[in-house]
Design a protein around this motif. Sequence first.
Motif, PDB file in Angstrom:
ATOM      1  N   ALA A 141      41.688 -16.451 -56.814  1.00 50.32           N
ATOM      2  CA  ALA A 141      42.010 -15.481 -57.857  1.00 50.32           C
ATOM      3  C   ALA A 141      41.588 -14.079 -57.452  1.00 50.32           C
ATOM      4  N   SER A 142      40.448 -13.966 -56.772  1.00 50.22           N
ATOM      5  CA  SER A 142      39.974 -12.668 -56.313  1.00 50.22           C
ATOM      6  C   SER A 142      40.865 -12.106 -55.212  1.00 50.22           C
ATOM      7  N   ASP A 143      41.346 -12.987 -54.322  1.00 46.02           N
ATOM      8  CA  ASP A 143      42.179 -12.538 -53.202  1.00 46.02           C
ATOM      9  C   ASP A 143      43.547 -12.025 -53.654  1.00 46.02           C
ATOM     10  N   VAL A 144      44.039 -12.490 -54.796  1.00 44.97           N
ATOM     11  CA  VAL A 144      45.378 -12.080 -55.252  1.00 44.97           C
ATOM     12  C   VAL A 144      45.317 -11.278 -56.552  1.00 44.97           C
ATOM     13  N   GLU A 145      44.158 -10.704 -56.860  1.00 42.44           N
ATOM     14  CA  GLU A 145      43.989 -10.020 -58.141  1.00 42.44           C
ATOM     15  C   GLU A 145      44.899  -8.810 -58.304  1.00 42.44           C
ATOM     16  N   GLU A 146      45.388  -8.236 -57.191  1.00 39.60           N
ATOM     17  CA  GLU A 146      46.298  -7.104 -57.300  1.00 39.60           C
ATOM     18  C   GLU A 146      47.672  -7.534 -57.796  1.00 39.60           C
ATOM     19  N   LEU A 147      48.002  -8.807 -57.623  1.00 38.15           N
ATOM     20  CA  LEU A 147      49.319  -9.311 -58.012  1.00 38.15           C
ATOM     21  C   LEU A 147      49.288 -10.169 -59.269  1.00 38.15           C
ATOM     22  N   GLY A 148      48.151 -10.817 -59.534  1.00 44.59           N
ATOM     23  CA  GLY A 148      48.095 -11.718 -60.677  1.00 44.59           C
ATOM     24  C   GLY A 148      46.710 -11.775 -61.301  1.00 44.59           C
ATOM     25  N   PHE A 149      46.640 -12.447 -62.432  1.00 45.84           N
ATOM     26  CA  PHE A 149      45.385 -12.577 -63.183  1.00 45.84           C
ATOM     27  C   PHE A 149      45.221 -14.035 -63.616  1.00 45.84           C
ATOM     28  N   ILE A 150      44.011 -14.393 -63.976  1.00 45.02           N
ATOM     29  CA  ILE A 150      43.739 -15.762 -64.428  1.00 45.02           C
ATOM     30  C   ILE A 150      44.228 -15.914 -65.867  1.00 45.02           C
ATOM     31  N   GLU A 151      45.314 -16.647 -66.027  1.00 48.78           N
ATOM     32  CA  GLU A 151      45.872 -16.874 -67.358  1.00 48.78           C
ATOM     33  C   GLU A 151      45.194 -18.065 -68.035  1.00 48.78           C
ATOM     34  N   SER A 152      44.830 -19.068 -67.242  1.00 55.09           N
ATOM     35  CA  SER A 152      44.129 -20.238 -67.755  1.00 55.09           C
ATOM     36  C   SER A 152      42.947 -20.529 -66.840  1.00 55.09           C
TER      37      SER A 152
END
Length: 231
Positions: A141-152
């Motif tokens: 989640a940290s590596d792709v935080e620029e593209l996505g967020f933790i929804e669940s």
Amino acid sequence: MSAEPRINDRIRVPEVRLVGPSGEQVGIVPLAKALELAQEYDLDLVEVAATARPPVCKLMDYGKFKYESAMKAREARKNQAHTVIKEMKLRPKIDPHDYDTKKGHVVRFLKQGDKVKITIMFRGREQSRPELGFRLLQRLASDVEELGFIESNPKQDGRNMIMVLGPHKKKTEAMAEAREAQAARKAERQGVAADEASDAPVEEAQVEETEAAEAPVAEAEADAPVENPEA
């Protein structure tokens, strides 16, 4: 029951509220008069509000109207955003190379505007170390935080641990950007092809001009009269 409106002779009422070709209100007229006007304009009489009293009919080119309606519906379906949930499965002790590969897929999915369900699969004694899966999910989640967020947030589900990532971009935005990028690549390819085509004839023309310039000289030398020294 057919969804097609009644047109022309299929309309079975004594009178109609008529709307002209440009949307102007003609008023309530007998059906025979409305059909007569349709013939004069070379248009169709189309019932657009069958439940009104009297029914509302409009003068229009029904074939053209159906075609334009079909094109609009097609374009709407083309631009419609469908929410898709992709799934990516990992092991708690995944090696660095496999992790980078899996992360690359997650990045691609998020760029496309899709959600991603990340599943950590535990086997054997790994089930006693859920913290390994939790840390791996947090790292991803940290590596792709620029593209996505933790929804669940990560949660245990039997032998698996699951987390869902949502994209920052909406599906429609991602689709629009993809179309723009495709159009740009196509334009670039066409530009390169045009440049190559414009360069090629120049070299051929130079060769042809050189040959054409040398040819008359050779012909002139061949046709020149031979002097007779005895004359």
